[in-house]
Scaffold this active site. Sequence first.
Site, PDB file in Angstrom:
ATOM      1  N   LEU A 187       0.886  -1.160   0.000  1.00 39.81           N
ATOM      2  CA  LEU A 187       0.000   0.000   0.000  1.00 39.81           C
ATOM      3  C   LEU A 187       0.922   1.207   0.000  1.00 39.81           C
ATOM      4  O   LEU A 187       1.720   1.382   0.916  1.00 39.81           O
ATOM      5  CB  LEU A 187      -0.896  -0.010   1.250  1.00 39.81           C
ATOM      6  CG  LEU A 187      -2.177   0.820   1.216  1.00 39.81           C
ATOM      7  CD1 LEU A 187      -3.088   0.358   0.084  1.00 39.81           C
ATOM      8  CD2 LEU A 187      -2.909   0.722   2.547  1.00 39.81           C
ATOM      9  N   ASP A 188       0.850   2.010  -1.046  1.00 41.19           N
ATOM     10  CA  ASP A 188       1.752   3.144  -1.178  1.00 41.19           C
ATOM     11  C   ASP A 188       1.722   4.026   0.061  1.00 41.19           C
ATOM     12  O   ASP A 188       0.676   4.168   0.709  1.00 41.19           O
ATOM     13  CB  ASP A 188       1.366   3.994  -2.395  1.00 41.19           C
ATOM     14  CG  ASP A 188       1.585   3.269  -3.710  1.00 41.19           C
ATOM     15  OD1 ASP A 188       2.398   2.329  -3.728  1.00 41.19           O
ATOM     16  OD2 ASP A 188       0.940   3.653  -4.697  1.00 41.19           O
ATOM     17  N   ARG A 189       2.844   4.627   0.351  1.00 42.78           N
ATOM     18  CA  ARG A 189       2.952   5.490   1.527  1.00 42.78           C
ATOM     19  C   ARG A 189       1.837   6.529   1.621  1.00 42.78           C
ATOM     20  O   ARG A 189       1.237   6.703   2.688  1.00 42.78           O
ATOM     21  CB  ARG A 189       4.320   6.174   1.526  1.00 42.78           C
ATOM     22  CG  ARG A 189       4.549   7.105   2.697  1.00 42.78           C
ATOM     23  CD  ARG A 189       5.946   7.690   2.654  1.00 42.78           C
ATOM     24  NE  ARG A 189       6.223   8.502   3.827  1.00 42.78           N
ATOM     25  CZ  ARG A 189       7.415   9.014   4.120  1.00 42.78           C
ATOM     26  NH1 ARG A 189       8.439   8.792   3.322  1.00 42.78           N
ATOM     27  NH2 ARG A 189       7.586   9.731   5.210  1.00 42.78           N
ATOM     28  N   HIS A 238       1.200   1.711  -8.737  1.00 41.49           N
ATOM     29  CA  HIS A 238       0.495   2.981  -8.957  1.00 41.49           C
ATOM     30  C   HIS A 238      -0.611   2.843  -9.999  1.00 41.49           C
ATOM     31  O   HIS A 238      -0.944   3.806 -10.682  1.00 41.49           O
ATOM     32  CB  HIS A 238       1.463   4.091  -9.386  1.00 41.49           C
ATOM     33  CG  HIS A 238       2.490   4.431  -8.366  1.00 41.49           C
ATOM     34  ND1 HIS A 238       3.603   5.185  -8.654  1.00 41.49           N
ATOM     35  CD2 HIS A 238       2.591   4.102  -7.051  1.00 41.49           C
ATOM     36  CE1 HIS A 238       4.344   5.315  -7.562  1.00 41.49           C
ATOM     37  NE2 HIS A 238       3.749   4.662  -6.583  1.00 41.49           N
TER      38      HIS A 238
END
Length: 253
Positions: free
Chosen positions: A53-55, A162
């Site tokens: 899970l992207d920052r 993304h």
Amino acid sequence: MIKILFEDEHLVVVHKPSGLLVHRSWLAKRETEFAMQMVRDLVGCHVFPLHRLDRPTSGILVFAKSSEIAKLMQPQFTERGIDKHYLALVRGYVNEAGHLDYPLKEELDKIADARADQDKEPQEAVTDYWPLHQVELPFAVGRYQTSRYSLVAMKPLTGRKHQLRRHMAHLRHPIIGDTTHGDGRHNKFYREQYQSQRLWLIAKALCFDHPVSGERISIETDLEQEWITLFEQFGWSTEQSGYQVLKMGLAGL
């Protein structure tokens, strides 16, 4: 900061806030707080992240409590056995639901991926999306006298890096707060008008088969207060029940 949504002897599912890294990274050497360490301290054992899970993305994150359970769970992530549901605030009016099948070239880091194949063919990337709400604000951002935004539900059918951010940018509806693929003018507007520094993307719900019992587990998290505060200014509902995607009956397209 970390909220446990589900836990048993095999798994723990948490809500990760925006801005928190999942684990240590040499790309952010100065950071001292990480979701993996926080969850470990909460549950009292080592944990293994099952997906990324992207920052800047908030929401649901799943950990296994053993390497054996992690191995049992991995096929679901690679073979599309996991249903993921997201909400995002995007630029412009999204008027219709859609099914976007648009391959994406792998995003490589200049240093970490220096030896990777730079000419790799684009990978399959598929996203379903549905418009939920729209708002027109009396502020000029760019060439128009008003600014339009939509709340969109999204279900990625593949897991490219993304993917949701790149797919919405491809549709000319970039996610607000996306500093890589988004619209800098609208990001600046949200920083100045709403004191918002975040990416407006949340992993809202997740469904998977339990690796031991086989039971289908469905988990949904609440929106953080900053979403509700913003929605109130938009004139949208401020009730969490109005944004429960698993109860909306969103079907494949």
